[in-house]
Write an enzyme that holds these catalytic residues in place. Structure first.
Site, PDB file in Angstrom:
ATOM      1  N   ARG A  83     -21.276 -20.575 -32.390  1.00 41.24           N
ATOM      2  CA  ARG A  83     -19.914 -20.037 -32.277  1.00 41.24           C
ATOM      3  C   ARG A  83     -19.202 -20.211 -33.614  1.00 41.24           C
ATOM      4  O   ARG A  83     -19.042 -21.336 -34.091  1.00 41.24           O
ATOM      5  CB  ARG A  83     -19.159 -20.756 -31.158  1.00 41.24           C
ATOM      6  CG  ARG A  83     -17.705 -20.362 -31.018  1.00 41.24           C
ATOM      7  CD  ARG A  83     -17.076 -21.001 -29.774  1.00 41.24           C
ATOM      8  NE  ARG A  83     -15.675 -20.679 -29.653  1.00 41.24           N
ATOM      9  CZ  ARG A  83     -14.669 -21.487 -30.007  1.00 41.24           C
ATOM     10  NH1 ARG A  83     -14.912 -22.706 -30.485  1.00 41.24           N
ATOM     11  NH2 ARG A  83     -13.423 -21.109 -29.891  1.00 41.24           N
ATOM     12  N   HIS A 127      -9.110 -17.921 -35.164  1.00 41.80           N
ATOM     13  CA  HIS A 127      -9.057 -19.374 -34.991  1.00 41.80           C
ATOM     14  C   HIS A 127      -7.985 -19.904 -35.961  1.00 41.80           C
ATOM     15  O   HIS A 127      -8.290 -20.638 -36.900  1.00 41.80           O
ATOM     16  CB  HIS A 127     -10.439 -19.990 -35.237  1.00 41.80           C
ATOM     17  CG  HIS A 127     -10.630 -21.381 -34.681  1.00 41.80           C
ATOM     18  ND1 HIS A 127     -11.649 -21.718 -33.826  1.00 41.80           N
ATOM     19  CD2 HIS A 127      -9.931 -22.513 -34.879  1.00 41.80           C
ATOM     20  CE1 HIS A 127     -11.566 -23.010 -33.510  1.00 41.80           C
ATOM     21  NE2 HIS A 127     -10.535 -23.519 -34.150  1.00 41.80           N
ATOM     22  N   GLU A 172      -7.711 -21.044 -28.497  1.00 48.82           N
ATOM     23  CA  GLU A 172      -6.612 -21.948 -28.175  1.00 48.82           C
ATOM     24  C   GLU A 172      -5.238 -21.425 -28.585  1.00 48.82           C
ATOM     25  O   GLU A 172      -4.561 -22.017 -29.439  1.00 48.82           O
ATOM     26  CB  GLU A 172      -6.845 -23.322 -28.829  1.00 48.82           C
ATOM     27  CG  GLU A 172      -8.123 -23.995 -28.379  1.00 48.82           C
ATOM     28  CD  GLU A 172      -8.198 -25.461 -28.804  1.00 48.82           C
ATOM     29  OE1 GLU A 172      -7.307 -25.931 -29.527  1.00 48.82           O
ATOM     30  OE2 GLU A 172      -9.145 -26.139 -28.392  1.00 48.82           O
ATOM     31  N   ASN A 302     -12.211 -25.042 -23.873  1.00 52.34           N
ATOM     32  CA  ASN A 302     -12.324 -26.167 -24.803  1.00 52.34           C
ATOM     33  C   ASN A 302     -11.785 -27.406 -24.114  1.00 52.34           C
ATOM     34  O   ASN A 302     -10.678 -27.391 -23.571  1.00 52.34           O
ATOM     35  CB  ASN A 302     -11.511 -25.920 -26.080  1.00 52.34           C
ATOM     36  CG  ASN A 302     -12.158 -24.876 -26.978  1.00 52.34           C
ATOM     37  OD1 ASN A 302     -13.211 -24.333 -26.659  1.00 52.34           O
ATOM     38  ND2 ASN A 302     -11.520 -24.602 -28.104  1.00 52.34           N
ATOM     39  N   TYR A 304     -11.461 -31.780 -24.403  1.00 55.81           N
ATOM     40  CA  TYR A 304     -11.652 -33.035 -25.133  1.00 55.81           C
ATOM     41  C   TYR A 304     -11.194 -34.251 -24.339  1.00 55.81           C
ATOM     42  O   TYR A 304     -11.831 -35.292 -24.370  1.00 55.81           O
ATOM     43  CB  TYR A 304     -10.893 -32.993 -26.474  1.00 55.81           C
ATOM     44  CG  TYR A 304     -11.512 -32.032 -27.468  1.00 55.81           C
ATOM     45  CD1 TYR A 304     -12.495 -32.459 -28.341  1.00 55.81           C
ATOM     46  CD2 TYR A 304     -11.125 -30.692 -27.515  1.00 55.81           C
ATOM     47  CE1 TYR A 304     -13.093 -31.575 -29.242  1.00 55.81           C
ATOM     48  CE2 TYR A 304     -11.711 -29.809 -28.410  1.00 55.81           C
ATOM     49  CZ  TYR A 304     -12.689 -30.259 -29.271  1.00 55.81           C
ATOM     50  OH  TYR A 304     -13.274 -29.401 -30.146  1.00 55.81           O
ATOM     51  N   GLU A 379     -15.971 -25.600 -26.671  1.00 50.40           N
ATOM     52  CA  GLU A 379     -15.841 -26.773 -27.559  1.00 50.40           C
ATOM     53  C   GLU A 379     -15.780 -28.029 -26.715  1.00 50.40           C
ATOM     54  O   GLU A 379     -15.048 -28.099 -25.731  1.00 50.40           O
ATOM     55  CB  GLU A 379     -14.541 -26.741 -28.389  1.00 50.40           C
ATOM     56  CG  GLU A 379     -14.546 -25.794 -29.549  1.00 50.40           C
ATOM     57  CD  GLU A 379     -13.243 -25.864 -30.351  1.00 50.40           C
ATOM     58  OE1 GLU A 379     -12.602 -26.937 -30.419  1.00 50.40           O
ATOM     59  OE2 GLU A 379     -12.866 -24.816 -30.906  1.00 50.40           O
TER      60      GLU A 379
HETATM   61  C1  GBH Z   1      -9.730 -27.901 -31.177  1.00 48.95           C
HETATM   62  O1  GBH Z   1      -8.391 -28.190 -30.983  1.00 48.95           O
HETATM   63  C2  GBH Z   1      -9.848 -26.842 -32.209  1.00 48.95           C
HETATM   64  O2  GBH Z   1     -10.230 -25.598 -31.645  1.00 48.95           O
HETATM   65  C3  GBH Z   1     -10.729 -27.187 -33.359  1.00 48.95           C
HETATM   66  O3  GBH Z   1     -10.497 -26.332 -34.423  1.00 48.95           O
HETATM   67  C4  GBH Z   1     -10.517 -28.634 -33.720  1.00 48.95           C
HETATM   68  O4  GBH Z   1     -11.173 -29.013 -34.891  1.00 48.95           O
HETATM   69  C5  GBH Z   1     -10.990 -29.469 -32.574  1.00 48.95           C
HETATM   70  O5  GBH Z   1     -10.405 -29.078 -31.368  1.00 48.95           O
HETATM   71  C6  GBH Z   1     -10.767 -30.966 -32.747  1.00 48.95           C
HETATM   72  O6  GBH Z   1      -9.418 -31.255 -32.863  1.00 48.95           O
HETATM   73  O7  GBH Z   1      -1.976 -34.821 -25.539  1.00 48.95           O
HETATM   74  O8  GBH Z   1      -1.425 -33.039 -24.135  1.00 48.95           O
HETATM   75  O9  GBH Z   1      -1.283 -32.710 -26.493  1.00 48.95           O
HETATM   76  C7  GBH Z   1      -8.117 -29.173 -30.042  1.00 48.95           C
HETATM   77  C8  GBH Z   1      -6.633 -29.339 -29.851  1.00 48.95           C
HETATM   78  C9  GBH Z   1      -6.750 -31.415 -28.706  1.00 48.95           C
HETATM   79  C10 GBH Z   1      -4.901 -29.906 -28.377  1.00 48.95           C
HETATM   80  C11 GBH Z   1      -6.263 -32.260 -27.587  1.00 48.95           C
HETATM   81  C12 GBH Z   1      -4.426 -30.787 -27.244  1.00 48.95           C
HETATM   82  C13 GBH Z   1      -4.391 -33.185 -26.576  1.00 48.95           C
HETATM   83  C14 GBH Z   1      -3.638 -32.813 -25.378  1.00 48.95           C
HETATM   84  N1  GBH Z   1      -6.298 -30.062 -28.659  1.00 48.95           N
HETATM   85  N2  GBH Z   1      -4.857 -32.144 -27.459  1.00 48.95           N
HETATM   86  S1  GBH Z   1      -1.962 -33.363 -25.405  1.00 48.95           S
END
Ligand code: GBH
Length: 479
Positions: A83, A127, A172, A302, A304, A379
């Site tokens: 991707r 992006h 995103e 995505n 995390y 992701e």
């Molecule tokens: C992604 O963004 C991106 O697509 C990528 O480019 C980037 O490198 C990667 O992740 C790592 O950061 O506490 O409620 O705000 C992720 C962005 C991460 C946004 C987690 C929201 C926490 C939720 N997101 N974040 S909150």
């Protein structure tokens, strides 16, 4: 006698797509080469004080020159799919007018090398790297940006056509709208809550118009998707009605603002009422919602970490726990009665909590809500402080554990009936982690920023083994 079923262990990952993901501005470098013009991230990262140590994407991983080596890594890993995203201002300088042949050729060569290696390219058109000229003309809060994006999408569908396995319109849009225009921790760094809501709508419109253009050029069976970062939101006190209401408000702002128009054809009612003091949504024109609500082949997810909230009667809730660089401005437009609560750990180096079970729950929720729409985890990954051992190995045991547990979480969702088609590890390479610059490493392959040399971490070895066996290896299975 054994039945055919019992002869084999459950082949959970047969027909499943494993990949890894990157984004143009985070890896390419070559910022002023081949006719590329600045994007909002060039401008923003060159603004003193906004990124960690003033880091920029000028050189990044130098993928612009080293892509043949990187395709070699992709092939050796055995990825089914890769991707990547296209730098809009590389292929269409300034974001308008004709394509730049030199910029397009870069992607044609890259896609041809991937296909020669038997790897399916999943290509994201946007992006986060808006051509600066379009920001100067108003950026995502301006409707004309959505129209420009649709023209760009049409040109790219024509130029890259069948070289692309799956198209993704946006990555995103939550980040583009709320981090770019409300909290200002992403480019273009504006802190205007009403503009952020207009950006939400014009990103939605850009998506819908682009899907229609891609299908118009490539036919109705072109594979088209969007990638959303879902917030899995939980109440601090599940017994509190006020806390559960806070969850609903954040879900509408974060998820429903995009899934509503794109997948259901309407904004969630409570998004409009919760933000009424900020915006009257007069930027939504008759017919827009029908344009945005386009059939998709697959939904990119995505994931995390999770988000915990509580009701805050005092309105003391301007900060969040997102691990973004500090901002006095909240990304949570209109949610001044919601407080963000630090989740229990463990945490990654971003300060994000690790919660693989929530990924299973999210994928199951989506499959119940949108039964005809398969998903793909576009992701998932983690930043940790990697150390290079004297023998040159990077024993990133925590990253291996993170990937292991999240791939297992995807398998659990599939076993429970969710139609999940793929999983992409973020990221192939250490790279420019936006406002955090090079200080946060997400790669399964290490990049030495002095020599730009690539070194496989143990997580890359482990992932290669997973792909070869199509069965989850133990976390210590990395030799
Ligand atoms: C992604 O963004 C991106 O697509 C990528 O480019 C980037 O490198 C990667 O992740 C790592 O950061 O506490 O409620 O705000 C992720 C962005 C991460 C946004 C987690 C929201 C926490 C939720 N997101 N974040 S909150």
């Amino acid at each position: 006698p054994r039945t055919p079923e019992t002869e084999q262990p459950p082949r959970t990952f047969d027909g499943f797509t494993f990949g890894s993901a990157t984004a143009a501005y985070q890896i390419e470098g070559g910022a002023a080469e081949g006719g590329r013009t600045p994007s909002i991230w060039d401008t923003y990262s060159h603004t003193p004080g906004v990124t960690e140590f003033g880091d920029t994407g000028d050189v990044a991983d130098d993928h612009y020159h080293r892509w043949p080596e990187d395709v070699g890594h992709i092939a050796r890993l055995g990825l089914d799919a890769y991707r990547l995203s296209i730098s809009w201002s590389r292929v269409q300088p300034g974001g308008s007018g004709p394509l730049n042949p030199e910029g397009v050729q870069f992607y044609v060569d890259l896609l041809d090398a991937l296909s020669a290696a038997g790897v399916e390219p999943v290509v994201t058109l946007y992006h986060w790297d808006l051509p600066q000229e379009l920001e100067d003309a108003g950026g995502w809060p301006a409707r004309e940006t959505a129209v420009a994006f649709a023209r760009y999408a049409r040109l790219m569908a024509g130029a890259l056509g069948t070289r692309v396995h799956t198209w993704t319109t946006l990555n995103e849009p939550w980040c583009s709208a709320y981090l770019g225009y409300a909290s200002g921790v992403h480019a273009p760094g504006r802190t205007e809550p009403a503009a952020a809501l207009a950006a939400v709508h014009h990103l939605n419109l850009a998506h819908g118009l682009a899907v229609a253009e891609i299908r118009d050029v490539l036919g109705a069976d072109a594979r088209v998707s969007v990638t959303l970062n879902f917030h899995v939101v939980r109440p601090q006190d599940p017994a509190s009605q006020a806390d559960r209401d806070a969850v609903g408000q954040i879900e509408a702002l974060a998820n429903g603002a995009f899934t509503g128009p794109m997948l259901e054809g309407a904004y969630p009612e409570r998004l409009l009422t919760d933000t009424a003091a900020v915006s009257n949504f007069s930027f939504v024109r008759d017919g827009d919602l029908a344009l945005i609500h386009q059939p998709l082949t697959v939904l990119g997810v995505n994931y995390y970490s999770t988000t915990m909230v509580r009701h805050s009667p005092a309105g003391d809730a301007t900060s969040d726990n997102s691990g973004h660089r500090e901002s006095a401005h909240t990304p949570w437009v209109g949610a001044d009665r919601v407080a963000f609560v630090r989740e229990p750990g463990p945490y990654t180096a971003m300060g994000w909590n690790i919660a693989p079970d929530a990924l299973t729950g999210l994928l199951l929720d989506l499959s119940r809500r949108y039964p005809d729409l398969p998903t793909m985890v576009t992701e998932n990954g983690a930043a940790f402080e990697d150390t290079v051992s004297p023998d040159g190995r990077v024993r990133d045991v925590r990253r291996v554990g993170y990937l292991h547990d999240h791939v297992a979480a995807v398998a659990a969702a599939r076993e429970a009936g969710a139609d999940v088609r793929g999983y992409f590890a973020w990221s192939l390479l250490d790279n420019f982690e936006w406002a955090w610059g090079y200080e946060r490493r997400f790669g399964i392959i290490r990049v030495d920023y002095d020599t730009l040399e690539r070194t496989w971490k143990d997580s890359a070895r482990w992932y290669q083994r997973l792909l070869a066996r199509r069965e989850l290896p133990a976390v210590d299975d990395v030799d």
